[in-house]
Design a protein around this motif. Structure first.
Motif, PDB file in Angstrom:
ATOM      1  N   GLU A   8       8.198 -22.031 -11.621  1.00 31.94           N
ATOM      2  CA  GLU A   8       8.445 -21.293 -10.383  1.00 31.94           C
ATOM      3  C   GLU A   8       8.463 -22.310  -9.251  1.00 31.94           C
ATOM      4  OE1 GLU A   8       5.818 -17.963  -9.887  1.00 31.94           O
ATOM      5  OE2 GLU A   8       6.373 -17.113 -11.827  1.00 31.94           O
ATOM      6  N   ARG A  10      10.535 -23.311  -5.127  1.00 33.54           N
ATOM      7  CA  ARG A  10      11.422 -22.986  -4.004  1.00 33.54           C
ATOM      8  C   ARG A  10      12.325 -24.178  -3.765  1.00 33.54           C
ATOM      9  NH1 ARG A  10      10.859 -18.805  -0.974  1.00 33.54           N
ATOM     10  NH2 ARG A  10      11.455 -19.775   0.985  1.00 33.54           N
ATOM     11  N   GLU A  93      16.510 -21.243   1.591  1.00 29.62           N
ATOM     12  CA  GLU A  93      15.555 -21.658   0.579  1.00 29.62           C
ATOM     13  C   GLU A  93      15.239 -20.447  -0.276  1.00 29.62           C
ATOM     14  OE1 GLU A  93      11.187 -23.484   0.709  1.00 29.62           O
ATOM     15  OE2 GLU A  93      12.792 -24.812   1.384  1.00 29.62           O
ATOM     16  N   VAL A  94      15.343 -20.605  -1.601  1.00 30.12           N
ATOM     17  CA  VAL A  94      15.163 -19.486  -2.507  1.00 30.12           C
ATOM     18  C   VAL A  94      13.975 -19.723  -3.421  1.00 30.12           C
ATOM     19  CG1 VAL A  94      17.608 -18.856  -2.437  1.00 30.12           C
ATOM     20  CG2 VAL A  94      16.802 -20.396  -4.209  1.00 30.12           C
ATOM     21  N   SER A  95      13.337 -18.643  -3.828  1.00 28.28           N
ATOM     22  CA  SER A  95      12.262 -18.693  -4.821  1.00 28.28           C
ATOM     23  C   SER A  95      12.887 -18.420  -6.191  1.00 28.28           C
ATOM     24  CB  SER A  95      11.186 -17.652  -4.530  1.00 28.28           C
ATOM     25  OG  SER A  95      10.532 -17.960  -3.326  1.00 28.28           O
TER      26      SER A  95
END
Length: 102
Positions: A8, A10, A93-95
């Motif tokens: 996981e 970002r 910015e993506v998770s």
């Protein structure tokens, strides 16, 4: 069967310079890329592709990650439908949640 490796992180969404209108990617962290490369040593598919399951927001999809020619980190392609479902634009910015089968 072993549980998949789960990452996981970002990262910013960036366009592929050759086809800015069609292809966007996020770059995996270097430590995750190193671990995946070691895990798949010799078993990667064409172009060094590694099959994964990705999730951004509530959208999950099957895809492959690819080693980047510069820097060695893997990159994850993010489809237009995933961007649209999450209201994402280049530079956001993506998770990301990524599962890599062992």
């Amino acid at each position: 069967m072993n549980a998949p490796l789960v990452y996981e992180f970002r990262a910013p969404l960036w366009p592929w310079e050759s086809r800015r209108d069609l292809w966007t990617f996020v770059t995996l962290p270097e430590d995750a890329s190193d671990e995946i490369a070691a895990l798949t040593d010799g078993s990667a598919r064409g172009f060094g592709a590694v099959r994964v399951e990705a999730r951004i927001g509530e959208v999950r999809w099957q895809t492959s990650i690819f080693p980047q020619h510069t820097g060695g980190s893997y990159v994850l392609p993010v489809k237009r439908s995933v961007r649209a479902a999450n209201d994402l634009e280049v530079g956001d910015e993506v998770s990301v949640r990524l599962e890599v089968p062992r």
